[in-house]
Design an enzyme around this catalytic site. Structure first.
Site, PDB file in Angstrom:
ATOM      1  N   HIS A 132      36.728  66.382  23.586  1.00  0.00           N
ATOM      2  CA  HIS A 132      35.844  65.394  24.194  1.00  0.00           C
ATOM      3  C   HIS A 132      34.684  65.119  23.239  1.00  0.00           C
ATOM      4  O   HIS A 132      33.619  65.704  23.322  1.00  0.00           O
ATOM      5  CB  HIS A 132      35.330  65.917  25.531  1.00  0.00           C
ATOM      6  CG  HIS A 132      34.628  64.863  26.346  1.00  0.00           C
ATOM      7  ND1 HIS A 132      35.299  63.792  26.880  1.00  0.00           N
ATOM      8  CD2 HIS A 132      33.340  64.721  26.709  1.00  0.00           C
ATOM      9  CE1 HIS A 132      34.439  63.035  27.541  1.00  0.00           C
ATOM     10  NE2 HIS A 132      33.251  63.573  27.450  1.00  0.00           N
ATOM     11  N   SER A 187      32.596  58.707  27.565  1.00  0.00           N
ATOM     12  CA  SER A 187      32.496  59.693  28.641  1.00  0.00           C
ATOM     13  C   SER A 187      31.923  59.016  29.885  1.00  0.00           C
ATOM     14  O   SER A 187      32.497  58.043  30.364  1.00  0.00           O
ATOM     15  CB  SER A 187      31.651  60.884  28.187  1.00  0.00           C
ATOM     16  OG  SER A 187      31.766  61.962  29.084  1.00  0.00           O
TER      17      SER A 187
END
Length: 721
Positions: free
Chosen positions: A677, A562
């Site tokens: 995610h 990320s």
């Protein structure tokens, strides 16, 4: 019934058999992208569309090639089998229950269920009916009024942030007939009462009520049995906001605060009290979050210094309280009292309430602490609870009905353990020790620090054998995050232990600026055009490891996901000579287009915007996608992402890998079609696959081919140099 390992291996073997026949199309090298110009042509923009047939065909070819190469260079099937077994054991270790906090409906796995064949369940603890919030305040010493209990469960198809919300009965283990049912969307839902919800979501198929970041900004009241198109709107933000969401705060004394939280940007907030048909904007600072309501007092966490209406200033990182009745009378001019003021090397992380106390978790020099707050003579007495050091501490469960709570404590070498804390005495008792997934006895944890470019001391944890030789030849895996006020704390990973430490590796976690390790100032130091400080901090830790002769570039690998994926991309392009291997996971990499990809526009407060000339120039100067240089030599890089990542989006990772390949740079790419995610909502096998691939890659690239030697209590042979 097949084992958890056997479910993943056939799919892997099939992919490898396909890889033997697949041929990657020839890719012509491309010229450097001009990140400094006002416009540029992006030959890989077509890869930004997550589910386009051409993009998915490209992904399939890359996956096949990556699996084939890793299988050739490392015992990949062994890595996957071991990681899957460890993930399954960790799930079993989580225990069972009707509806554990933050867990699944069936209770077996804290993030997975199989009701109605839907695996991905979030927010399982959003229940109504434990205490009747509308009943009169109980008499002193009396038990609260307990009602029937139903819960809202959030169901995700593949692990995205978008969910379907349904009402569930944990006793009957079934959905409530005719109960609340909100279709798939990014949404926030809270109970107003048993028959009423406050909901923020997109209210039609056109997503007309979503911000440019893809989150809701319209809040409506939904009654039981009412069609969504008949819901009554009570608040509307702006399409330029990050989001708007509802929240309900209650206390044992019968107070209730209905709050609407508007986020003009990712970090800034506006809080509105709902009073009948009116909304009252509270005069809180922009960087503030409401924590709890206790004894009629709204407890607020400050992200900035705040001078109140009385003239007193409270420092950033503090908890303060605001009287709810006074706020209703004069919402713009709030007075506050201190609740908890952290020390100079301390960052508060959470606050919960019990029957007679408040409890704060914090990190002091990146080590977890638990503090009990007791109201005495109008102030708060603080008592520190004695828990194991060099650990992360988090609250597992708490209740307003009693003065006890349970916390979890975990370190790099100690699995998550459950402790019971008596808040009256501040005494902690070990309830359940975690089952170790590897033998930690040969290892130790140190906390060292490196001097960054500007002289700032950057702490880092290093996990290594007690008899580690400072030869400069130890395979070392370095990771960090450095963004969004989030901290990297001691975390137990049996997978790291078994597949890295036990193979002779050293594991390092750096606490760089941009994170929240030392409070708001540590985060703010690396915002927007100051972000190079975060990158320099990371490089400083790497150089410190080399200077101390722990490792050398050929043995040093780095990994991050990320925002940490952006960090890895910058580290790769700015200092390619420092690393022997690089893993970049679910990353941001095209910083000139990040605002237009998935939820990227919500992070302008963190990264800056290309619409601001100074910020655009900085983004162009560090953006990994644009800074790839055809003339430079890069270490082989592993890039990993997920097709259904609806937060960052897979386009960043795909484009970066395609460009590296076109420039003739060594790159491996793997994209999962499960999860979003991260690993939230995945089953054991899917959750284990990513770490297994990553550690197989690092083992094959960083571990030298020495004679067999004992490591971690067993004799193993290193992989190729």
């Amino acid at each position: 019934m097949p084992s958890v390992c056997s479910r993943v291996l056939p799919a892997l073997l099939l992919a490898l058999s396909l890889a033997a026949c697949a041929q990657d199309p020839a890719v012509e090298p491309v010229a450097p992208l001009s990140g400094l110009s006002s416009t540029y042509t992006d030959p890989y923009a077509w890869l930004e569309t997550p589910d386009s047939p051409d993009a998915l065909a490209w992904v399939a070819r890359q996956n096949q090639r990556t699996l084939a190469e890793l299988t050739q260079d490392a015992p990949l099937s062994d890595f996957i089998s071991t990681a899957t077994l460890l993930a399954h054991e960790a799930s079993e270790e989580g225990g069972s229950g009707a509806l554990p906090s933050g867990g699944a409906v069936d209770g077996k796995d804290p993030a997975v269920t199989t009701i109605d064949g839907v695996r991905h369940v979030y927010a399982g603890s959003n229940c109504y009916g434990t205490v009747d919030p509308d009943a009169p305040p109980p008499a002193p010493g009396a038990d609260p009024v307990v009602m029937g209990r139903t819960c809202l469960v959030s169901l995700s198809r593949t692990g995205e942030d978008a969910v379907e919300v349904r009402e569930y009965d944990p006793v009957a283990k079934a959905y409530v007939p005719g109960g609340f049912h909100l279709p798939y969307a990014k949404q926030t839902v809270v109970w107003l009462d048993h028959d009423t919800l406050l909901v923020a979501r997109g209210w039609d198929s056109s997503d007309a009520a979503l911000t440019r970041s893809g989150y809701p900004y319209v809040v409506k009241v939904v009654q039981r049995g009412q069609p969504l198109d008949q819901a009554h709107e009570i608040f509307q933000g702006r399409v330029t906001d990050t989001s708007v969401s509802p929240a309900i705060f209650r206390d044992r004394q019968g107070h209730r605060a209905i709050v609407l939280v508007r986020r003009p940007s990712y970090f800034t907030t506006e809080h509105y009290l709902v009073e009948g048909r009116h909304t009252l904007k509270l005069g809180l600072p922009p960087l503030a979050e409401l924590a709890v309501l206790a004894n009629g007092q709204l407890v607020v966490k400050l992200g900035q210094d705040w001078q109140t209406a009385s003239g007193r200033t409270f420092p950033a990182g503090s908890y303060v309280s605001v009287d709810l009745d006074a706020a209703r009378h004069d919402p713009a001019k709030l007075k506050a009292a201190p609740v908890y003021l952290p020390g100079p090397r301390e960052a508060v992380t959470n606050l919960v309430k019990a029957r007679s106390h408040l409890v704060v978790t914090s990190d002091e020099n990146v080590r977890g602490r638990l503090t009990v707050l007791t109201r005495i003579d109008g102030g708060w007495k603080t008592t520190r609870v004695d828990l194991p050091d060099m650990s992360a501490v988090s609250i597992k469960s708490s209740s307003e009905d009693k003065d006890k709570l349970t916390v979890t404590v975990a370190g790099f070498l100690t699995p998550q353990a459950v402790w019971s804390v008596d808040l009256d005495s501040a005494a902690a008792t070990l309830v359940k020790a975690g089952s170790p997934g590897f033998d930690a006895s040969p290892y130790t944890v140190d906390q060292w620090q490196a001097a960054s470019t500007d002289g700032t001391a950057i702490p880092y944890f290093i996990v290594h054998r007690k008899d580690m030789v400072l030869s400069g030849d130890n395979p070392t895996l370095l990771t960090a995050y450095g963004g969004f006020n989030l901290s990297r704390l001691p975390t137990y990973s049996a997978t790291i232990g078994k597949l890295w430490l036990d193979r002779g590796g050293v594991y390092v976690v750096a606490n760089i600026r941009g994170g929240g390790e030392f409070g708001p100032a540590w985060h703010e130091a690396a915002l927007k055009t100051h972000r190079q400080k975060s990158f320099d901090d990371f490089t400083a830790v790497a150089r410190d490891l080399i200077q101390r002769q722990v490792t050398r570039p050929a043995r040093l690998g780095i990994s991050g996901g990320s925002n940490g994926g952006l960090l890895m991309g910058v580290a790769l392009t700015q200092h390619p000579d420092l690393w022997g291997a690089v893993a970049i996971k679910v990353p941001l990499l095209d910083m000139l287009r990040y605002e237009a990809i998935a939820a990227g526009s919500s992070w302008v407060a963190e990264y800056g915007s290309v619409s601001v000339p100074e910020e655009r120039a900085f983004l162009a100067s560090i953006s990994p996608y644009q800074r790839l240089d055809p003339s430079r030599t890069y270490p082989e890089t592993l890039i990993m992402t997920a097709t259904h990542d609806d937060r960052v989006g897979p386009g960043h990772a795909r484009k970066f890998a395609a460009r590296m390949e076109a420039l003739g740079k060594p790159v491996l790419f793997y994209e999962s079609d499960e999860g979003g995610h991260g690993t939230r909502g995945l089953d054991d096998a899917a959750r284990a696959r990513g770490p297994a691939l990553e550690l197989a890659y690092f083992a094959s690239r960083l571990m030298p081919r020495h004679a067999e030697r004992p490591v971690g209590g067993q004799v193993v042979a290193g992989a190729a140099d």
